[in-house]
Design an enzyme around this catalytic site. Structure first.
Site, mmCIF file in Angstrom:
data_model
loop_
_atom_site.group_PDB
_atom_site.id
_atom_site.type_symbol
_atom_site.label_atom_id
_atom_site.label_comp_id
_atom_site.label_asym_id
_atom_site.label_seq_id
_atom_site.Cartn_x
_atom_site.Cartn_y
_atom_site.Cartn_z
ATOM 1 N N ALA A 1 0.838 -1.198 0.000
ATOM 2 C CA ALA A 1 0.000 0.000 0.000
ATOM 3 C C ALA A 1 0.874 1.249 0.000
ATOM 4 O O ALA A 1 1.950 1.276 0.603
ATOM 5 C CB ALA A 1 -0.905 -0.001 1.229
ATOM 6 N N TYR A 2 0.404 2.283 -0.690
ATOM 7 C CA TYR A 2 1.105 3.572 -0.771
ATOM 8 C C TYR A 2 2.506 3.425 -1.363
ATOM 9 O O TYR A 2 3.421 4.183 -1.034
ATOM 10 C CB TYR A 2 1.168 4.251 0.607
ATOM 11 C CG TYR A 2 -0.143 4.250 1.338
ATOM 12 C CD1 TYR A 2 -1.224 5.001 0.876
ATOM 13 C CD2 TYR A 2 -0.319 3.451 2.470
ATOM 14 C CE1 TYR A 2 -2.448 4.979 1.537
ATOM 15 C CE2 TYR A 2 -1.531 3.424 3.136
ATOM 16 C CZ TYR A 2 -2.596 4.188 2.657
ATOM 17 O OH TYR A 2 -3.815 4.157 3.302
ATOM 18 N N ARG A 3 2.686 2.415 -2.210
ATOM 19 C CA ARG A 3 3.970 2.107 -2.851
ATOM 20 C C ARG A 3 5.062 1.771 -1.833
ATOM 21 O O ARG A 3 6.258 1.897 -2.109
ATOM 22 C CB ARG A 3 4.407 3.258 -3.777
ATOM 23 C CG ARG A 3 3.390 3.542 -4.875
ATOM 24 C CD ARG A 3 3.957 4.363 -6.004
ATOM 25 N NE ARG A 3 5.027 3.681 -6.722
ATOM 26 C CZ ARG A 3 4.842 2.725 -7.626
ATOM 27 N NH1 ARG A 3 3.619 2.311 -7.909
ATOM 28 N NH2 ARG A 3 5.867 2.184 -8.244
ATOM 29 N N LEU A 4 4.651 1.343 -0.650
ATOM 30 C CA LEU A 4 5.605 0.870 0.351
ATOM 31 C C LEU A 4 5.717 -0.647 0.202
ATOM 32 O O LEU A 4 5.177 -1.427 0.984
ATOM 33 C CB LEU A 4 5.141 1.274 1.758
ATOM 34 C CG LEU A 4 5.012 2.788 1.974
ATOM 35 C CD1 LEU A 4 4.494 3.099 3.368
ATOM 36 C CD2 LEU A 4 6.367 3.470 1.746
ATOM 37 N N HIS A 5 6.432 -1.049 -0.850
ATOM 38 C CA HIS A 5 6.508 -2.453 -1.223
ATOM 39 C C HIS A 5 7.395 -3.247 -0.264
ATOM 40 O O HIS A 5 8.233 -2.692 0.441
ATOM 41 C CB HIS A 5 7.079 -2.591 -2.644
ATOM 42 C CG HIS A 5 6.456 -1.658 -3.622
ATOM 43 N ND1 HIS A 5 5.100 -1.587 -3.835
ATOM 44 C CD2 HIS A 5 7.012 -0.729 -4.449
ATOM 45 C CE1 HIS A 5 4.836 -0.672 -4.766
ATOM 46 N NE2 HIS A 5 5.983 -0.134 -5.144
#
Length: 200
Positions: free
Chosen positions: A175-179
């Site tokens: 989520a939120y590009r917090l891979h």
């Protein structure tokens, strides 16, 4: 380091097999498609899609024509890299390592398992070489069919490559590009893996 869920385990090849099996039930086409990267003699990179055919205990295996451009670059450098990305799972695996040929019984068995048309096509195609016309290619297919019929042997110029990784990275969308990213590294196949969580 705690690695749970889809990242759990001490064997990266087992994790890769698990992800591939899951993708085979989710991807609409070619869940085993991977982008294979090589470099030419001048260091210029090349990349193309190939099909991953086996995940062994310590290597990833694909098959190709040994006279192709990719094979020439692999033979010259002895190294390659690939990424396999599954949109349906929102995951990917990146691999870098050394490459050796698989030109023995496993290559024979895999070739025999392919469809007849694919086996005849392997004989007919001078992969990566200039082609005058589609008709010329189909004429070669007809000639090979007349010669070998329903049981063409594996061509001497066709077989597998085994990529033995020095580095594997498992990536999953967050989520939120917090891979989530975990990199596995080892200096040789005789050493233990060192696992590091990476920033997204």
């Amino acid at each position: 380091m705690a690695r749970g869920g889809i990242f759990a385990g001490s064997d990266p090849f087992a994790i890769a097999r698990s992800w591939l099996a899951e993708a085979e039930g989710a991807e609409p086409n070619d869940a085993n498609a991977m982008a294979l990267a090589t470099v030419d003699a001048a260091g210029m990179p090349n990349v193309r899609m190939v099909l991953l055919k086996d995940i062994e205990a310590d290597a990833f295996v694909f098959y190709t024509n040994y006279t192709s451009r990719k094979a020439e670059e692999i033979e010259s450098a002895g190294k390659a890299a690939f990424v396999i990305h599954w949109k349906s799972l929102r995951r990917q695996i990146r691999v870098r390592g050394t490459v050796t040929r698989e030109a023995g019984e496993k290559a024979d068995a895999y070739f025999a398992s392919r469809s007849l048309k694919s086996r005849l096509g392997a004989w007919a195609s001078h992969q990566s070489q200039p082609l005058s016309s589609r008709a010329a290619l189909m004429a070669r297919v007809a000639k090979i069919t007349a010669r070998y019929g329903a049981s063409p042997p594996r061509p001497p110029f066709w077989g597998g490559y085994r990529i033995v990784p020095e580095e594997i990275e498992f990536w999953a969308d967050g989520a939120y590009r917090l891979h989530d990213r975990f990199r596995w590294i080892r200096a040789s196949d005789r050493e233990s893996w060192q696992v590091t969580r990476l920033n997204p």
